[in-house]
Motif scaffolding. Sequence first.
Motif, PDB file in Angstrom:
ATOM      1  N   PHE A  22     -75.991   2.985  27.067  1.00  0.00           N
ATOM      2  CA  PHE A  22     -76.025   4.446  27.050  1.00  0.00           C
ATOM      3  C   PHE A  22     -76.173   5.009  28.466  1.00  0.00           C
ATOM      4  CE2 PHE A  22     -76.514   4.355  22.460  1.00  0.00           C
ATOM      5  CZ  PHE A  22     -75.901   5.536  22.073  1.00  0.00           C
ATOM      6  N   GLN A  23     -76.978   4.367  29.295  1.00  0.00           N
ATOM      7  CA  GLN A  23     -77.126   4.831  30.688  1.00  0.00           C
ATOM      8  C   GLN A  23     -75.812   4.689  31.449  1.00  0.00           C
ATOM      9  OE1 GLN A  23     -80.475   2.252  31.674  1.00  0.00           O
ATOM     10  NE2 GLN A  23     -81.741   4.070  32.012  1.00  0.00           N
ATOM     11  N   ILE A  24     -75.111   3.597  31.223  1.00  0.00           N
ATOM     12  CA  ILE A  24     -73.809   3.401  31.868  1.00  0.00           C
ATOM     13  C   ILE A  24     -72.837   4.490  31.412  1.00  0.00           C
ATOM     14  CG2 ILE A  24     -71.776   1.883  31.954  1.00  0.00           C
ATOM     15  CD1 ILE A  24     -73.801  -0.501  31.909  1.00  0.00           C
ATOM     16  N   TYR A  25     -72.835   4.770  30.118  1.00  0.00           N
ATOM     17  CA  TYR A  25     -71.962   5.813  29.590  1.00  0.00           C
ATOM     18  C   TYR A  25     -72.304   7.178  30.190  1.00  0.00           C
ATOM     19  CZ  TYR A  25     -69.658   8.959  26.294  1.00  0.00           C
ATOM     20  OH  TYR A  25     -68.905   9.954  25.741  1.00  0.00           O
ATOM     21  N   GLU A  26     -73.589   7.509  30.234  1.00  0.00           N
ATOM     22  CA  GLU A  26     -74.012   8.797  30.793  1.00  0.00           C
ATOM     23  C   GLU A  26     -73.591   8.943  32.247  1.00  0.00           C
ATOM     24  OE1 GLU A  26     -78.211   8.779  30.096  1.00  0.00           O
ATOM     25  OE2 GLU A  26     -77.981   9.184  27.961  1.00  0.00           O
ATOM     26  N   THR A  27     -73.678   7.861  33.016  1.00  0.00           N
ATOM     27  CA  THR A  27     -73.310   7.881  34.428  1.00  0.00           C
ATOM     28  C   THR A  27     -71.799   7.988  34.614  1.00  0.00           C
ATOM     29  OG1 THR A  27     -75.248   6.551  34.946  1.00  0.00           O
ATOM     30  CG2 THR A  27     -73.518   6.589  36.608  1.00  0.00           C
ATOM     31  N   VAL A  29     -69.544   9.322  32.162  1.00  0.00           N
ATOM     32  CA  VAL A  29     -69.024  10.110  31.041  1.00  0.00           C
ATOM     33  C   VAL A  29     -67.679  10.760  31.342  1.00  0.00           C
ATOM     34  CG1 VAL A  29     -70.257  12.250  31.570  1.00  0.00           C
ATOM     35  CG2 VAL A  29     -69.752  11.663  29.189  1.00  0.00           C
ATOM     36  N   THR A  30     -67.389  11.040  32.591  1.00  0.00           N
ATOM     37  CA  THR A  30     -66.120  11.679  32.939  1.00  0.00           C
ATOM     38  C   THR A  30     -64.990  10.669  33.178  1.00  0.00           C
ATOM     39  OG1 THR A  30     -66.711  11.732  35.287  1.00  0.00           O
ATOM     40  CG2 THR A  30     -67.273  13.682  33.954  1.00  0.00           C
ATOM     41  N   GLU A  31     -65.301   9.395  33.139  1.00  0.00           N
ATOM     42  CA  GLU A  31     -64.285   8.359  33.384  1.00  0.00           C
ATOM     43  C   GLU A  31     -63.486   8.071  32.117  1.00  0.00           C
ATOM     44  OE1 GLU A  31     -63.705   7.201  36.425  1.00  0.00           O
ATOM     45  OE2 GLU A  31     -65.397   8.342  37.187  1.00  0.00           O
ATOM     46  N   SER A  32     -62.208   7.776  32.279  1.00  0.00           N
ATOM     47  CA  SER A  32     -61.377   7.409  31.129  1.00  0.00           C
ATOM     48  C   SER A  32     -61.419   5.900  30.884  1.00  0.00           C
ATOM     49  CB  SER A  32     -59.940   7.864  31.330  1.00  0.00           C
ATOM     50  OG  SER A  32     -59.397   7.266  32.494  1.00  0.00           O
ATOM     51  N   GLU A  33     -61.749   5.138  31.926  1.00  0.00           N
ATOM     52  CA  GLU A  33     -61.898   3.692  31.756  1.00  0.00           C
ATOM     53  C   GLU A  33     -62.951   3.161  32.702  1.00  0.00           C
ATOM     54  OE1 GLU A  33     -58.160   1.673  32.360  1.00  0.00           O
ATOM     55  OE2 GLU A  33     -57.649   2.928  34.039  1.00  0.00           O
ATOM     56  N   ILE A  34     -63.508   2.004  32.315  1.00  0.00           N
ATOM     57  CA  ILE A  34     -64.574   1.378  33.093  1.00  0.00           C
ATOM     58  C   ILE A  34     -64.426  -0.134  33.007  1.00  0.00           C
ATOM     59  CG2 ILE A  34     -66.201   1.395  31.143  1.00  0.00           C
ATOM     60  CD1 ILE A  34     -68.427   1.973  33.264  1.00  0.00           C
ATOM     61  N   VAL A  35     -64.751  -0.796  34.102  1.00  0.00           N
ATOM     62  CA  VAL A  35     -64.737  -2.254  34.136  1.00  0.00           C
ATOM     63  C   VAL A  35     -66.183  -2.732  34.060  1.00  0.00           C
ATOM     64  CG1 VAL A  35     -64.160  -4.310  35.502  1.00  0.00           C
ATOM     65  CG2 VAL A  35     -62.636  -2.301  35.533  1.00  0.00           C
ATOM     66  N   ILE A  36     -66.467  -3.601  33.097  1.00  0.00           N
ATOM     67  CA  ILE A  36     -67.779  -4.240  32.976  1.00  0.00           C
ATOM     68  C   ILE A  36     -67.579  -5.693  33.389  1.00  0.00           C
ATOM     69  CG2 ILE A  36     -69.717  -4.785  31.460  1.00  0.00           C
ATOM     70  CD1 ILE A  36     -69.269  -1.761  31.850  1.00  0.00           C
ATOM     71  N   ALA A  37     -68.114  -6.052  34.556  1.00  0.00           N
ATOM     72  CA  ALA A  37     -67.915  -7.377  35.144  1.00  0.00           C
ATOM     73  C   ALA A  37     -69.206  -8.183  35.026  1.00  0.00           C
ATOM     74  CB  ALA A  37     -67.506  -7.240  36.608  1.00  0.00           C
ATOM     75  N   GLY A  38     -69.161  -9.263  34.273  1.00  0.00           N
ATOM     76  CA  GLY A  38     -70.348 -10.079  34.055  1.00  0.00           C
ATOM     77  C   GLY A  38     -70.294 -11.384  34.822  1.00  0.00           C
ATOM     78  N   ILE A  57     -69.741   3.738  21.334  1.00  0.00           N
ATOM     79  CA  ILE A  57     -70.330   5.051  21.623  1.00  0.00           C
ATOM     80  C   ILE A  57     -69.457   5.961  22.469  1.00  0.00           C
ATOM     81  CG2 ILE A  57     -72.678   4.157  21.390  1.00  0.00           C
ATOM     82  CD1 ILE A  57     -72.886   4.190  24.480  1.00  0.00           C
ATOM     83  N   SER A  58     -68.347   5.452  23.001  1.00  0.00           N
ATOM     84  CA  SER A  58     -67.526   6.270  23.893  1.00  0.00           C
ATOM     85  C   SER A  58     -66.046   6.103  23.576  1.00  0.00           C
ATOM     86  CB  SER A  58     -67.787   5.882  25.358  1.00  0.00           C
ATOM     87  OG  SER A  58     -67.088   4.704  25.692  1.00  0.00           O
ATOM     88  N   THR A  59     -65.259   6.955  24.178  1.00  0.00           N
ATOM     89  CA  THR A  59     -63.801   6.845  24.041  1.00  0.00           C
ATOM     90  C   THR A  59     -63.176   6.195  25.272  1.00  0.00           C
ATOM     91  OG1 THR A  59     -63.554   9.073  24.943  1.00  0.00           O
ATOM     92  CG2 THR A  59     -63.674   8.867  22.539  1.00  0.00           C
ATOM     93  N   MET A  60     -64.012   5.771  26.216  1.00  0.00           N
ATOM     94  CA  MET A  60     -63.500   5.118  27.429  1.00  0.00           C
ATOM     95  C   MET A  60     -62.795   3.812  27.078  1.00  0.00           C
ATOM     96  SD  MET A  60     -66.401   5.234  30.421  1.00  0.00           S
ATOM     97  CE  MET A  60     -67.764   4.670  29.425  1.00  0.00           C
ATOM     98  N   LYS A  61     -61.786   3.490  27.850  1.00  0.00           N
ATOM     99  CA  LYS A  61     -61.199   2.159  27.763  1.00  0.00           C
ATOM    100  C   LYS A  61     -62.152   1.236  28.516  1.00  0.00           C
ATOM    101  CE  LYS A  61     -57.256  -0.645  29.114  1.00  0.00           C
ATOM    102  NZ  LYS A  61     -56.014  -0.713  29.885  1.00  0.00           N
ATOM    103  N   VAL A  62     -62.656   0.213  27.836  1.00  0.00           N
ATOM    104  CA  VAL A  62     -63.609  -0.719  28.442  1.00  0.00           C
ATOM    105  C   VAL A  62     -62.874  -2.017  28.750  1.00  0.00           C
ATOM    106  CG1 VAL A  62     -65.785  -1.952  28.148  1.00  0.00           C
ATOM    107  CG2 VAL A  62     -65.507   0.330  27.145  1.00  0.00           C
ATOM    108  N   ILE A  63     -62.881  -2.381  30.026  1.00  0.00           N
ATOM    109  CA  ILE A  63     -62.221  -3.600  30.485  1.00  0.00           C
ATOM    110  C   ILE A  63     -63.311  -4.610  30.831  1.00  0.00           C
ATOM    111  CG2 ILE A  63     -60.691  -4.607  32.225  1.00  0.00           C
ATOM    112  CD1 ILE A  63     -59.667  -1.612  32.628  1.00  0.00           C
TER     113      ILE A  63
END
Length: 168
Positions: A22-27, A29-38, A57-63
């Motif tokens: 949720f914190q990542i999403y809040e930070t 929120v205006t992005e259409s996509e995000i990369v989560i690198a583990g 929880i979001s409509t972002m494209k999660v990569i």
Amino acid sequence: MEQKNIILNSTEISNKIRRIAFQIYETNVTESEIVIAGIVDKGFVLAERIASILKEISTMKVILCKVTMNKEKPLGSVKSDLSKEEYSNKALVLVDDVLNTGSSLVYGVSYFLDVPLKKFKTAVLVNRNHKRFPIKADFKGISLSTSLQNHITVHLDDDPINDHVYLN
């Protein structure tokens, strides 16, 4: 026998991961996509779980991105399963299980700085206060002040009901 103190149980870990997502999403929120690198191994498991919640929880494209490195000798060993074009000009969050000395995160961060990024943040489940490198976690599940002799073990199982973090 070695004494093990449970720091987080499976329910607490699940709640922390959800809060981080949720914190990542809040930070972002205006992005259409995000990369989560583990960072492999447990950092990638954590990234998968964060990515799964972000998709809920979001409509972002999660990569999702897998980052590999030799944690004993990280210099020059960091690799990603995404090409630079796939994360260029995107928001990116680098995820690891424990921020201990900061070595894995700092070398991971340096790897992604070859291309322009919109935003770059870091996330860890456990933040320890014994860093040798000038790096911080932007999103953290729990912060612990422990002695240098203490060791944090994060166990993330295929079945999250068996997850736990303990100090020994």
